[in-house]
Design an enzyme around this catalytic site. Structure first.
Site, PDB file in Angstrom:
ATOM      1  NE  ARG A  50       2.768  -8.949   1.564  1.00 40.68           N
ATOM      2  CZ  ARG A  50       2.343 -10.058   2.153  1.00 40.68           C
ATOM      3  NH1 ARG A  50       1.201 -10.578   1.830  1.00 40.68           N
ATOM      4  NH2 ARG A  50       3.064 -10.649   3.081  1.00 40.68           N
ATOM      5  CB  THR A  51       8.599  -6.800  -1.792  1.00 37.09           C
ATOM      6  OG1 THR A  51       7.823  -6.141  -0.794  1.00 37.09           O
ATOM      7  CG2 THR A  51       9.488  -5.795  -2.487  1.00 37.09           C
ATOM      8  CE  LYS A  79      31.124 -20.176  -0.875  1.00 39.73           C
ATOM      9  NZ  LYS A  79      31.500 -20.322  -2.296  1.00 39.73           N
ATOM     10  NE  ARG A 100      12.103  -6.776   1.773  1.00 39.76           N
ATOM     11  CZ  ARG A 100      10.805  -6.965   1.943  1.00 39.76           C
ATOM     12  NH1 ARG A 100      10.367  -8.052   2.560  1.00 39.76           N
ATOM     13  NH2 ARG A 100       9.935  -6.085   1.496  1.00 39.76           N
ATOM     14  CG  HIS A 128       9.387  -1.233   1.450  1.00 35.77           C
ATOM     15  ND1 HIS A 128       9.568  -1.472   0.097  1.00 35.77           N
ATOM     16  CD2 HIS A 128       8.780  -2.344   1.954  1.00 35.77           C
ATOM     17  CE1 HIS A 128       9.082  -2.679  -0.185  1.00 35.77           C
ATOM     18  NE2 HIS A 128       8.599  -3.217   0.914  1.00 35.77           N
TER      19      HIS A 128
HETATM   20  C1  NCD Z   1       6.655  -4.784   4.717  1.00 34.78           C
HETATM   21  C2  NCD Z   1       8.166  -4.766   4.842  1.00 34.78           C
HETATM   22  O1  NCD Z   1       8.840  -5.722   4.465  1.00 34.78           O
HETATM   23  O2  NCD Z   1       8.636  -3.720   5.290  1.00 34.78           O
HETATM   24  N1  NCD Z   1       6.173  -5.802   3.889  1.00 34.78           N
HETATM   25  C3  NCD Z   1       6.008  -5.547   2.548  1.00 34.78           C
HETATM   26  O3  NCD Z   1       6.958  -5.320   1.839  1.00 34.78           O
HETATM   27  N2  NCD Z   1       4.754  -5.516   2.052  1.00 34.78           N
HETATM   28  C4  NCD Z   1       5.922  -4.674   5.985  1.00 34.78           C
HETATM   29  C5  NCD Z   1       6.224  -5.623   7.114  1.00 34.78           C
HETATM   30  O4  NCD Z   1       6.996  -6.553   6.981  1.00 34.78           O
HETATM   31  O5  NCD Z   1       5.634  -5.412   8.174  1.00 34.78           O
END
Ligand code: NCD
Length: 298
Positions: A50-51, A79, A100, A128
């Site tokens: 999703r993100t 590396k 991320r 997040h």
């Molecule tokens: C979440 C995350 O990555 O923190 N997912 C997201 O971005 N929608 C939630 C999760 O992984 O449980």
């Protein structure tokens, strides 16, 4: 330069402004070339659907382009390159970086070395913030953010979406119910901070005891990948599940949210109830991230 690292860095008026802008993007009346010529880097060192895709979709809808790295193994980090060097280099290729990373604090560190804005798309068990914006946006589609009872259920210890959301809600007049299996409660420091910000936090272990009082139930997945060993994960795995039976007697206006992916916390039979809003919530990721990108790069 505006980095988006933690909800702690936002004031209520900043959140309200972004939510308002997201509504404008969702309405469709925007300049489709707003970010034409801009390039966004997606550095995703942990799995994501999703993100990552909603950032890419938002960028495409505004006329911009994305370039990406999808894993540590596929980048020079394998590396031995440091994150600091990686973001310094990537800053030379792009106008903003979405990062991320499995380590808490990674986005903050990256922002100290990047020469373009950094957006935190999840730093370990930390924060997040863009997820929180779309969570708030989805609540606001159904009700006012002030004067509501919100339950956050699941892995409150390791869940970064739960941490960010709780912070954000402390900027509004919200009663928070923290509902977690034993051992997965919110970190003490966070509870202390929330209370210092005037928020009432009530603790529960069983969602069935509190669900009838709630206007919003935010369900989360147990963050298996953050557990020190599988044994301690299996001790709490499948310890809660929302089914049509759990929903008996709840308020008509109760909405169920989940950042997704779900594993077994929500019975698919719940999807067709009027309470389920999690797929709509994930769709809201696009206009919300359009608002964020236009703010950071526009
Ligand atoms: C979440 C995350 O990555 O923190 N997912 C997201 O971005 N929608 C939630 C999760 O992984 O449980």
């Amino acid at each position: 330069m505006r980095h988006i690292i933690s909800i702690r860095d936002f004031e209520r008026r900043d959140l309200d402004h972004l939510l308002h802008r997201a509504g404008e993007f969702a309405g469709g009346g925007f300049d489709r070339d707003l970010l034409a010529g801009k390039i966004l880097s997606l550095l995703f060192f942990e799995p994501s659907t999703r993100t990552r895709m909603s950032f890419a979709s938002a960028m495409a809808r505004l006329g911009g382009t994305c370039i990406s790295v999808d894993s540590m193994e596929a980048s020079s980090i394998a590396k031995g390159e440091t994150l600091a060097d990686t973001v310094r280099v990537v800053s030379g290729y792009t106008d903003a970086i979405v990062l991320r990373h499995p380590k808490e604090g990674a986005a903050r560190l990256a922002s100290e070395f990047a020469t373009v804005p950094v957006i935190n798309a999840g730093d370990g068990a930390g924060q997040h913030p863009s997820q929180t914006l779309l969570d708030l946006y989805t609540i606001k589609q159904s009700m006012d953010l002030d004067g509501i009872e919100v339950g956050i259920l699941g892995d409150l210890r390791y869940g970064r979406t739960a941490h960010s959301l709780a912070y954000a809600l402390s900027l509004y007049d919200v009663n928070l119910h923290a509902i977690a299996p034993k051992g997965l409660e919110f970190p003490e420091g966070l509870v202390h901070e929330l209370k210092g910000r005037g928020m009432e936090v009530r603790n529960h272990h069983d969602v069935r005891k509190v669900i009838r009082d709630l206007d919003v139930l935010y369900i989360t997945r147990i963050q298996k990948e953050r557990f020190p060993d599988l044994g301690s994960y299996y001790d709490v795995a499948s310890s809660y599940r929302i089914t049509p039976e759990t929903l008996q007697g709840v308020k008509d206006r109760l909405i169920l949210l989940h950042p997704l992916p779900r594993v077994d916390e929500i019975d698919p039979a719940v999807d067709s109830t009027p309470h389920a809003r999690y797929f709509e919530q994930s769709r809201n990721g696009v206009p919300v991230r359009m608002a964020l990108l236009s703010e950071v790069m526009g």
